[in-house]
Design a protein around this motif. Structure first.
Motif, PDB file in Angstrom:
ATOM      1  N   ALA A 152       0.787  -1.070  -0.258  1.00 12.00           N
ATOM      2  CA  ALA A 152      -0.085   0.090  -0.007  1.00 12.00           C
ATOM      3  C   ALA A 152       1.032   1.209  -0.179  1.00 12.00           C
ATOM      4  CB  ALA A 152      -0.808  -0.074   1.245  1.00 12.00           C
ATOM      5  N   ASP A 157      -1.552   4.257   4.367  1.00 15.65           N
ATOM      6  CA  ASP A 157      -2.595   3.601   5.382  1.00 15.65           C
ATOM      7  C   ASP A 157      -2.701   2.116   5.039  1.00 15.65           C
ATOM      8  OD1 ASP A 157      -4.572   3.366   7.184  1.00 15.65           O
ATOM      9  OD2 ASP A 157      -6.116   3.987   5.798  1.00 15.65           O
ATOM     10  N   THR A 209      -1.047  -0.735  -4.413  1.00 14.47           N
ATOM     11  CA  THR A 209      -2.330  -0.457  -4.007  1.00 14.47           C
ATOM     12  C   THR A 209      -2.545   1.071  -3.063  1.00 14.47           C
ATOM     13  OG1 THR A 209      -2.578  -1.223  -1.875  1.00 14.47           O
ATOM     14  CG2 THR A 209      -2.832  -2.585  -3.920  1.00 14.47           C
ATOM     15  N   LYS A 210      -3.896   1.562  -3.129  1.00 15.09           N
ATOM     16  CA  LYS A 210      -4.222   2.575  -2.538  1.00 15.09           C
ATOM     17  C   LYS A 210      -3.495   3.848  -3.182  1.00 15.09           C
ATOM     18  CE  LYS A 210      -5.195   0.311   1.708  1.00 15.09           C
ATOM     19  NZ  LYS A 210      -5.098   0.346   3.220  1.00 15.09           N
ATOM     20  N   LEU A 212      -4.347   7.470  -2.672  1.00 16.61           N
ATOM     21  CA  LEU A 212      -4.029   8.286  -1.365  1.00 16.61           C
ATOM     22  C   LEU A 212      -2.536   8.735  -1.359  1.00 16.61           C
ATOM     23  CD1 LEU A 212      -5.201   5.929   1.539  1.00 16.61           C
ATOM     24  CD2 LEU A 212      -6.483   7.827   0.521  1.00 16.61           C
ATOM     25  N   GLY A 234      -4.560   0.255  -7.725  1.00 14.52           N
ATOM     26  CA  GLY A 234      -5.491   1.085  -6.751  1.00 14.52           C
ATOM     27  C   GLY A 234      -6.858   0.798  -6.786  1.00 14.52           C
ATOM     28  N   ARG A 235      -7.605   1.371  -5.954  1.00 13.35           N
ATOM     29  CA  ARG A 235      -9.159   1.318  -6.143  1.00 13.35           C
ATOM     30  C   ARG A 235      -9.774   1.627  -7.354  1.00 13.35           C
ATOM     31  NH1 ARG A 235     -12.344   4.208  -1.435  1.00 13.35           N
ATOM     32  NH2 ARG A 235     -11.557   5.935  -2.808  1.00 13.35           N
ATOM     33  N   GLY A 254      -4.540  -4.220   1.143  1.00  9.42           N
ATOM     34  CA  GLY A 254      -5.606  -4.189  -0.080  1.00  9.42           C
ATOM     35  C   GLY A 254      -5.398  -5.480  -0.764  1.00  9.42           C
TER      36      GLY A 254
END
Length: 346
Positions: free
Chosen positions: A145, A148, A175-176, A179, A200-201, A226
């Protein structure tokens, strides 16, 4: 003495002899106990055994798929002649018995094939006991990530080392990305020629899926990065897929067990438990350097006992003679070796 008295004594003597024989243990045949019986070294050949891949492990039962086909799941046990032979997800095995895969049927694993790759770890850097995480995986997808929790370079470095030592090709998956931008973290691995993919998402997973397609890939990562979300995006209806391949009759897959999931484009993604520690007590510097052909050729000229860390520890290390891109790779690899040698917490 009369004739009748002689006959009476004769009958008594014969009776005493019979009585003594009833208590005579010389002709008693005692069967040896199981532990003292000689055991034959002859093992059945199981010539009719069929090939299968292990896709799940759960308390003495192994979920397998015949011929690597996810539509032909089996529940198996380990044959007695294998003893305590370790069997892990990704192993290629030979199975016999009831191969129908029907409910409440049980086949037997009678052979474990030689492994082409092995992803190992130890509990910490002082633990000599190696734990095999996955067998025969071609790739290791290291899920990190960008925020976070914040990315931990120490974990990624150790995962890279384990991949190189085990014969797996590493891929860093970030991932993420909503952010934190990925460029700065991704640049840390450019000199190692490690592919970096962003998932990422809000990012499509097409690129990740194409890299995993047709191959056996293990996924590792810290809890909360994630990884489960990514698995659910890569394997549509992942919960149902888990139920099929890990239906070993003792409960569904949890985060404490590895499980191989079939990808819609072919190949398998092996979801592993969230990593809390990644010891590398079984890794030597040569294991790491050998993953790079140009560096492996150079260290043949190193003096005996060289740790390849360079001056001042190794003033005569042959890696210092390399130039250009290879020299940059030397710096990156030495960073990995230093992380192992220092045993820094991560």
């Amino acid at each position: 003495m009369g004739h009748n008295a002689v006959r009476s004594r004769g009958h008594r003597a014969e009776g005493e002899l019979l009585s003594r024989r009833q208590y005579d243990e010389s002709d008693v045949r005692v069967r040896p106990g199981r532990g003292t019986r000689p055991r034959t070294k002859t093992r059945p050949e199981h010539l009719a055994a069929e090939s299968a891949m292990v896709v799940s492990v759960d308390r003495g039962r192994w979920g397998c798929v015949l011929g690597g086909d996810p539509e032909r799941p089996l529940v198996t046990m380990r044959a007695r002649e294998l003893g305590r032979t370790p069997i892990v997800v990704g192993d290629e095995v030979s199975v016999v018995g009831d191969l129908s895969g029907k409910p409440d049927t049980l086949a037997r694993i009678v052979r474990v094939a030689e492994r082409s790759t092995v992803l190992r770890r130890t509990a910490d850097d002082t633990d000599p006991y190696e734990r095999i995480v996955v067998a025969n995986a071609q790739q290791l997808l290291i899920v990190v990530a960008l925020a976070d929790p914040p990315p931990r370079t120490g974990f990624v470095e150790r995962a890279l080392v384990a991949a190189y030592a085990g014969g797996l090709s590493p891929i860093v998956c970030l991932t993420k990305s909503d952010l934190e931008p990925p460029e700065e973290f991704a640049s840390a691995f450019a000199d190692l020629d490690v592919p970096v993919v962003v998932a990422g998402r809000d990012d499509p997973v097409d690129e990740v899926l194409s890299m995993l397609s047709g191959r056996l890939t293990a996924l590792i990562g810290h809890s909360g990065v994630g990884k489960s979300t990514l698995v659910n995006r890569l394997v549509p209806d992942a919960d149902r897929a888990v139920g099929v391949v890990s239906g070993v009759g003792k409960g569904r897959h949890t985060s404490t067990q590895s499980v191989a999931l079939p990808l819609p484009t072919g190949g398998w993604a092996i979801d592993t438990p969230g990593i809390r520690s990644f010891g590398l007590a079984h890794i030597s510097p040569e294991n790491v350097v050998a993953a790079f052909s140009d560096l492996a050729a150079a260290i043949e000229d190193c003096p005996r006992g060289c740790t390849h860390l360079g001056p001042p520890a190794d003033p005569e290390c042959a890696l210092d003679q390399l130039e250009g891109k290879a020299a940059k790779r030397v710096d990156a690899v030495r960073h990995l070796l230093t992380a192992i040698a220092s045993n820094e917490a991560w």
